[in-house]
Write an enzyme that holds these catalytic residues in place. Structure first.
Site, PDB file in Angstrom:
ATOM      1  N   HIS A  17      -7.097  -7.957  -1.367  1.00 56.84           N
ATOM      2  CA  HIS A  17      -7.098  -7.767   0.089  1.00 56.84           C
ATOM      3  C   HIS A  17      -7.035  -9.128   0.801  1.00 56.84           C
ATOM      4  O   HIS A  17      -6.291  -9.289   1.762  1.00 56.84           O
ATOM      5  CB  HIS A  17      -8.378  -7.067   0.544  1.00 56.84           C
ATOM      6  CG  HIS A  17      -8.551  -5.669   0.029  1.00 56.84           C
ATOM      7  ND1 HIS A  17      -9.703  -5.240  -0.586  1.00 56.84           N
ATOM      8  CD2 HIS A  17      -7.728  -4.590   0.040  1.00 56.84           C
ATOM      9  CE1 HIS A  17      -9.595  -3.963  -0.906  1.00 56.84           C
ATOM     10  NE2 HIS A  17      -8.395  -3.543  -0.561  1.00 56.84           N
ATOM     11  N   LYS A  41     -15.697  10.219   1.563  1.00 62.63           N
ATOM     12  CA  LYS A  41     -15.974   9.376   0.398  1.00 62.63           C
ATOM     13  C   LYS A  41     -17.247   8.573   0.650  1.00 62.63           C
ATOM     14  O   LYS A  41     -17.374   7.918   1.682  1.00 62.63           O
ATOM     15  CB  LYS A  41     -14.821   8.375   0.189  1.00 62.63           C
ATOM     16  CG  LYS A  41     -13.772   8.847  -0.801  1.00 62.63           C
ATOM     17  CD  LYS A  41     -12.924   7.680  -1.317  1.00 62.63           C
ATOM     18  CE  LYS A  41     -11.677   7.456  -0.503  1.00 62.63           C
ATOM     19  NZ  LYS A  41     -10.884   6.303  -0.917  1.00 62.63           N
ATOM     20  N   ARG A  90       1.005  -2.567  -5.032  1.00 60.21           N
ATOM     21  CA  ARG A  90       0.809  -3.093  -6.383  1.00 60.21           C
ATOM     22  C   ARG A  90       1.869  -2.516  -7.321  1.00 60.21           C
ATOM     23  O   ARG A  90       2.796  -3.188  -7.696  1.00 60.21           O
ATOM     24  CB  ARG A  90      -0.606  -2.758  -6.887  1.00 60.21           C
ATOM     25  CG  ARG A  90      -1.673  -3.657  -6.320  1.00 60.21           C
ATOM     26  CD  ARG A  90      -3.024  -3.038  -6.361  1.00 60.21           C
ATOM     27  NE  ARG A  90      -3.076  -1.848  -5.526  1.00 60.21           N
ATOM     28  CZ  ARG A  90      -4.165  -1.148  -5.273  1.00 60.21           C
ATOM     29  NH1 ARG A  90      -5.304  -1.493  -5.810  1.00 60.21           N
ATOM     30  NH2 ARG A  90      -4.126  -0.103  -4.477  1.00 60.21           N
ATOM     31  N   SER A 128     -10.523  -1.925  -5.465  1.00 63.89           N
ATOM     32  CA  SER A 128     -11.954  -1.825  -5.138  1.00 63.89           C
ATOM     33  C   SER A 128     -12.668  -0.925  -6.133  1.00 63.89           C
ATOM     34  O   SER A 128     -13.813  -1.191  -6.510  1.00 63.89           O
ATOM     35  CB  SER A 128     -12.145  -1.275  -3.725  1.00 63.89           C
ATOM     36  OG  SER A 128     -11.675  -2.180  -2.777  1.00 63.89           O
TER      37      SER A 128
END
Ligand code: ADP
Length: 163
Positions: A17, A41, A90, A128
């Site tokens: 990030h 979440k 990614r 993460s």
């Protein structure tokens, strides 16, 4: 050069990030890192903690501000009068999900465009959730996250790490 919003969960902010933020400010005049208050979440850190950690990581860079928001990203961008979102990519698997999010955001807010920045090779496998798993199992997350985040994770999972 306009302003852009970089939205995400950032639970916690990783080196991946941070790299995207650093490169985004080279493209945009101002970057708002926007932490989504996720009601479904449950994370490691609360939204205010995530905001505070990001602020510590970006330091006093006047081109970056950090905020939290709830609801739709498309609405948050409209409120802010911002026309660009930043997202990191990614792998091919990111592309599929990100394409869907970007198209939906534009449907909800036709003025909104998403700009993608490719990850650096060293952050390709960094997320993460990987960091979370390592920290929860008592592993060392330094090298994956900025030092202030690694310290905070160590603190948070101290009892587990000590066994
Ligand atoms: P999510 O929205 O799935 O919760 P995150 O909050 O983890 O995603 O990340 C926000 C954005 O940062 C997403 O666009 C994600 O693809 C990107 N990102 C996350 N990790 C990396 C990384 N290692 N390299 C580049 N971009 C990343």
């Amino acid at each position: 050069m306009p302003t852009a919003i970089y939205p995400g969960s950032f639970d916690p902010i990783t080196n991946g990030h941070r790299d995207i933020i650093e490169r985004a400010v080279e493209v945009f005049e101002h970057v708002i890192v926007a932490v989504l208050q996720n009601t479904t979440k449950s994370g490691i850190f609360t939204t205010p903690e995530r905001v505070e950690l990001i602020r510590q990581v970006v330091g006093s860079n006047p081109k970056v501000s950090v905020e939290s928001f709830s609801g739709l990203t498309a609405d948050f961008a409209r409120q802010k009068g911002v026309r660009f979102l930043i997202r990191g990519l990614r792998a091919v698997s990111d592309f599929d999900a990100e394409l869907r999010i970007a198209l939906m955001n534009r449907k909800l807010n036709p003025d909104l465009d998403t700009v993608f920045l490719m990850t650096r090779a060293e952050n390709l496998f960094l997320s993460s959730s990987t960091v979370k798993e390592i920290a929860m199992l008592g592993g060392d997350s330094s090298g994956l996250v900025p030092p202030v985040v690694a310290d905070r994770l160590k603190e948070r999972f101290k009892p587990a790490a000590a066994g």
